[in-house]
Write an enzyme that holds these catalytic residues in place. Structure first.
Site, PDB file in Angstrom:
ATOM      1  N   ASP A   6      14.967  19.435  30.723  1.00  0.00           N
ATOM      2  CA  ASP A   6      13.770  18.811  30.162  1.00  0.00           C
ATOM      3  C   ASP A   6      13.129  19.837  29.232  1.00  0.00           C
ATOM      4  O   ASP A   6      12.611  20.861  29.680  1.00  0.00           O
ATOM      5  CB  ASP A   6      12.817  18.429  31.303  1.00  0.00           C
ATOM      6  N   HIS A   7      13.146  19.548  27.929  1.00  0.00           N
ATOM      7  CA  HIS A   7      12.675  20.528  26.949  1.00  0.00           C
ATOM      8  C   HIS A   7      11.159  20.741  27.020  1.00  0.00           C
ATOM      9  O   HIS A   7      10.634  21.710  26.472  1.00  0.00           O
ATOM     10  CB  HIS A   7      13.062  20.074  25.536  1.00  0.00           C
ATOM     11  N   ARG A   8      10.451  19.859  27.707  1.00  0.00           N
ATOM     12  CA  ARG A   8       9.009  20.051  27.888  1.00  0.00           C
ATOM     13  C   ARG A   8       8.729  21.192  28.862  1.00  0.00           C
ATOM     14  O   ARG A   8       7.648  21.780  28.849  1.00  0.00           O
ATOM     15  CB  ARG A   8       8.365  18.763  28.409  1.00  0.00           C
TER      16      ARG A   8
END
Length: 333
Positions: free
Chosen positions: A298-300
Site C-alpha cells: 500500500d503506497h499510502r
C-alpha cells in the site's frame, strides 16, 4: 416471544450465510442447544440458542445471506405457539399457483467465502494505490536448512521457514506491519505492536488466510505444529474466528506449483503488504538454486525505499540462514 438474531462474529464480519438449520418449526429447544450453521467470509460457526422455548417461525432459510443483527427466527412458550399457529392459518392463501420456470443457462453461485473474497479484492484494487517489487533470492542455504531439519521435523515446509523469517524481518521494518486508517483530513498510519502472519490456504470452500499470532515468540517447531493444525482445520471447514483474525501481514506461497516462477498478490486490506513466494529452482549441485519473491504494498503506508530495505533484510536472512545450537531456531551467519 423472543427473536433469534444473526449474532456478531467479529469486527469485520457484516453478514452470515445460513448453511443448515439444525431445528425445524415446532421443535422445542433449550438454552445452549444448536440452532443453525453459519458461513462467514472467514469460517463456519454453529449458532446456539440463548433461550428455551419452541421454534415458532424460521424467517431466513438455508442459503440466505443475513446481515448481522437481523432476526432469523422466533421462539416462544406454549401459549405463544398456539396463538402463532392460528395467525399462520389465517394468513395462508386458499389458492396458490406457480408456473414452472425454464432456465436456458446455468448459474454457479459463489459461496460466501468466495463472494467476500471477490468483494475484498475488488475493494483493495480500487481503493489502495498498490505497487510491487521483486527480488531473486539465492536459495542454497534455505534448501540445506530445510533438509537438515526434515528428519527431526518431517512436516516442515518452506512456508514455515518464511513465516518465521518474515516475522523476524518485520521487527526491523514496522511500516510493513501496519495499516492505513482514517478518511479525508483525518488520516493516520496504525503500527501494530504484535506480528501476526497470515498464510493463504487453498481449501475446497475457497481461499482462506489463517493467522499465526506473535510469530516472533515462537520457534520453528512451534510454527510447524501450528501450521499443520490450522491447515487441517481449514481443509475440514472447522476453523474458528481466532484462527483467521487479526492478521497484520500475509504470505501467499505458490512455490509448490512447478510452473509458477514468480507472481504478485493483491494487498489484503487493512494490511499494508503481502509477500508472494514463487517456486525454488534447484540445481543438483546446489550451485545455482534460487527463488523469486514479490512484495506488494500500500503506497499510502510504504514508499519504495522502505520496501527495498525490507526486501534487502529478508533476502539476507534467507541467503544466510543456518541452524542454531539447539537445532530448532534460525540463525544468520
Amino acid at each position: 416471544m423472543k427473536e433469534i438474531v444473526m449474532p456478531h462474529m467479529g469486527v469485520v464480519v457484516e453478514t452470515g450465510k445460513i448453511v443448515k438449520w439444525l431445528v425445524e418449526e415446532g421443535d422445542f429447544v433449550k438454552e445452549g442447544d444448536s440452532l443453525f450453521d453459519v458461513e462467514t467470509e472467514k469460517v463456519n460457526i454453529t449458532i446456539d440458542s440463548k433461550y428455551t422455548g419452541t421454534i415458532l417461525k424460521i424467517i431466513y432459510r438455508e442459503g440466505d445471506v443475513v446481515p448481522v443483527g437481523e432476526t432469523v427466527a422466533l421462539i416462544g412458550n406454549k401459549e405463544e405457539v398456539d396463538n402463532f399457529a392460528l395467525e399462520k392459518e389465517s394468513d395462508t392463501p386458499e389458492n396458490s399457483i406457480s408456473e414452472p420456470v425454464v432456465k436456458t443457462y446455468e448459474v454457479i453461485a459463489l459461496n460466501n467465502i468466495k463472494k467476500i473474497t471477490a468483494q475484498k479484492m475488488e475493494e483493495s484494487w480500487r481503493s489502495i494505490p498498490q505497487f510491487s517489487i521483486s527480488s531473486k533470492i539465492t536459495a542454497n542455504n534455505l534448501i540445506l536448512y530445510k533438509n537438515s531439519l526434515s528428519n527431526k521435523y518431517p512436516k516442515i515446509t518452506y512456508s514455515d521457514i518464511f513465516i518465521k523469517l518474515v516475522g523476524e524481518t518485520l521487527q526491523e521494518h514496522s511500516y510493513l506491519n501496519a495499516s492505513f486508517v482514517g478518511k479525508e483530513n483525518n488520516l493516520s498510519i496504525k503500527l501494530f505492536k504484535v506480528i501476526n502472519i497470515g498464510l493463504a490456504v487453498d481449501t475446497p470452500q475457497g481461499l482462506i488466510v489463517v493467522t499465526f499470532k506473535n510469530v516472533t515468540k515462537k520457534n520453528i517447531n512451534e510454527i510447524i505444529n501450528e501450521r499443520t493444525e490450522l491447515i487441517r482445520k481449514a481443509k475440514n471447514n472447522s476453523l474458528n474466528l481466532e484462527d483467521v483474525s487479526e492478521t497484520t501481514f500475509t504470505i501467499s506461497n505458490l512455490g509448490m506449483f512447478k510452473s509458477v516462477d514468480k507472481f504478485s498478490a493483491i494487498v489484503n486490506p487493512p494490511q499494508s503488504a503481502i509477500l508472494a513466494v514463487g517456486k525454488i529452482t534447484e540445481e543438483k549441485n546446489l550451485k545455482h538454486s534460487y527463488l523469486w519473491l514479490t512484495l506488494s504494498l500500500d503506497h499510502r503506508v510504504v514508499d519504495g525505499a522502505t520496501a527495498a530495505r525490507f526486501m534487502d533484510s529478508l533476502k539476507e536472512k534467507i541467503e544466510e540462514i543456518s541452524i542454531d545450537k539447539n537445532g530448532i531456531g534460525l540463525k544468520v551467519k
